[in-house]
Design an enzyme around this catalytic site. Sequence first.
Site, PDB file in Angstrom:
ATOM      1  N   TYR A 174       4.311   6.336  10.160  1.00 25.28           N
ATOM      2  CA  TYR A 174       3.459   5.210   9.773  1.00 25.28           C
ATOM      3  C   TYR A 174       4.253   4.144   9.002  1.00 25.28           C
ATOM      4  CZ  TYR A 174      -0.889   2.804   8.741  1.00 25.28           C
ATOM      5  OH  TYR A 174      -1.882   1.873   8.688  1.00 25.28           O
ATOM      6  N   LYS A 234       1.565  -0.779  15.079  1.00 32.34           N
ATOM      7  CA  LYS A 234       2.992  -0.892  15.368  1.00 32.34           C
ATOM      8  C   LYS A 234       3.426  -2.122  16.166  1.00 32.34           C
ATOM      9  CE  LYS A 234       4.335   2.794  13.353  1.00 32.34           C
ATOM     10  NZ  LYS A 234       4.727   2.498  11.988  1.00 32.34           N
ATOM     11  N   TYR A 270      -9.080   5.166   8.032  1.00 33.62           N
ATOM     12  CA  TYR A 270      -9.204   5.490   9.452  1.00 33.62           C
ATOM     13  C   TYR A 270     -10.252   6.596   9.560  1.00 33.62           C
ATOM     14  CZ  TYR A 270      -4.759   3.076  10.443  1.00 33.62           C
ATOM     15  OH  TYR A 270      -3.757   2.144  10.584  1.00 33.62           O
ATOM     16  N   PRO A 307      -3.553  -0.278  18.992  1.00 36.75           N
ATOM     17  CA  PRO A 307      -3.351  -0.714  17.606  1.00 36.75           C
ATOM     18  C   PRO A 307      -3.530   0.367  16.542  1.00 36.75           C
ATOM     19  CG  PRO A 307      -5.451  -1.506  18.451  1.00 36.75           C
ATOM     20  CD  PRO A 307      -4.744  -0.869  19.603  1.00 36.75           C
ATOM     21  N   HIS A 327       0.835  -1.205   0.000  1.00 31.39           N
ATOM     22  CA  HIS A 327       0.000   0.000   0.000  1.00 31.39           C
ATOM     23  C   HIS A 327       0.865   1.248   0.000  1.00 31.39           C
ATOM     24  CE1 HIS A 327      -4.050  -1.715   1.605  1.00 31.39           C
ATOM     25  NE2 HIS A 327      -3.545  -2.428   0.629  1.00 31.39           N
TER      26      HIS A 327
HETATM   27  C1  PHB Z   1      -5.379  -4.689  10.810  1.00 28.31           C
HETATM   28  O1  PHB Z   1      -5.464  -4.874   9.586  1.00 28.31           O
HETATM   29  O2  PHB Z   1      -5.622  -5.585  11.629  1.00 28.31           O
HETATM   30  C2  PHB Z   1      -5.006  -3.335  11.298  1.00 28.31           C
HETATM   31  C3  PHB Z   1      -4.703  -2.335  10.397  1.00 28.31           C
HETATM   32  C4  PHB Z   1      -4.349  -1.084  10.835  1.00 28.31           C
HETATM   33  C5  PHB Z   1      -4.301  -0.828  12.193  1.00 28.31           C
HETATM   34  C6  PHB Z   1      -4.596  -1.831  13.121  1.00 28.31           C
HETATM   35  C7  PHB Z   1      -4.949  -3.095  12.668  1.00 28.31           C
HETATM   36  O3  PHB Z   1      -3.970   0.413  12.627  1.00 28.31           O
END
Ligand code: PHB
Length: 390
Positions: A384, A296, A200, A292, A72
């Site tokens: 990130y 990280k 997000y 989460p 990505h």
């Molecule tokens: C996930 O795909 O499980 C995932 C992706 C981004 C995050 C946390 C978990 O910030």
Amino acid sequence: MRTQVGIVGAGPAGLVLSHLLHLQGIESVVLESHRRDYVEQRIRAGVLEQGTVDLLVESGVGDRLKQEGLVHHGIELRFEGTGHRIDLTELTGGKSITIYAQHEVVKDVIDARLAANGQILFNAEALSLRDIDGNPSIYFKYKGVTQELACDFIAGCDGFHGICRPVIPSSVLRVHERIYPFAWLGILAQVPPASDELIYTYHERGFALLSMRSPEISRLYLQCSPEEDIVNWSDDRIWDELRLRMATRDRWVLKDGPVLQKGITPMRSFVAQPMQFGKLFILGDAAHIVPPTGAKGLNLAVSDVRVLTRALVDFYKTGKKEALERYSETCSRRIWKVQRFSWWMTSMLHRFQNEDSFSHNIHLAELDYVTSSRAAATSLAENYVGLPFD
Ligand code: PHB
Ligand code: APR
């Protein structure tokens, strides 16, 4: 039984450590209390930083990751019904992230270790550590019998609830912690992801995240109360809530599909220091937890492994102990920067209890700033994709 490095735990930290040590000619034995199929199927996060991908590929366990991982180049921040793309690759001079489930990394490294005759004992529960200042050993239960693994060093890779961290005397160990007043309700669903990139979302009803595991499988999360009982969340209720929070002014469509798995995860930030005592070193979730939101957890575990491997190689090849003595200090700088980033992403995107209109407008102003200022977007992007290693 004797080895050079006794490793407790076959999560990403313990497995990658044993793999990298093997490549440097250092012997280890991994003790894991669960069965192999359990650790290979445990659903966890799935975002790999560029540096984590590079390390796995360069160490020879990246073939499937290169084939099946989804690379990505950006993420979306969505608020007030509009999406804003953060172009990770453009802002970081060419870096990207890869979506590849943690349990797939675990499978790949287990395969590599077993193919190289590496010793991983499944169903082997570590019970206690002895003489960690002198001649350390691990007592463990295997096939109903208590046995001893003597070693030069012990690597505690046994997760947040493990037995290794508590061995560091409480007079020495300092814990820094923040428990958030919310949790994530996560689902794995058999439906193609509604977007090619992660979304997000900040909404007055709470945070929502769209992620994925493959072109057929979506992974979605909703902010909820930590006291929430999953039985109160029917699949329909989850999809409705996701649609409400992720709705856009241009009528974005979120298709639903069979929910394969669902669960609630509490959120905390946690750091225990020092991450060493005598000949014991702790790594990964045993030493720190991040919420989460910054994706990280696994990446930070791998960076501890990188530091400890280098220090052990230094010791075994030259007899020098300096890098080992500085292990905790070396890890600490990155850990706190990653903690800061994870805490910041979490604070920006979630609703805290009793937030008023002032707080709401601060969330929106911060999101507006991050998505409209190149300087702010660059700061998000470089964290990130993963900060550089020094
Ligand atoms: C996930 O795909 O499980 C995932 C992706 C981004 C995050 C946390 C978990 O910030
Ligand atoms: N004896 C043997 N094994 C143990 C013991 C014990 N007494 N206690 C715990 N374990 C094992 C667990 O069964 C687990 O498989 O240690 C392993 C720890 O693995 P993880 O919890 O995955 O921790 P870590 O390797 O540090 O990985 C960090 O995992 O939780 C995610 O988000 C986190 O991505 C991060 C990553």
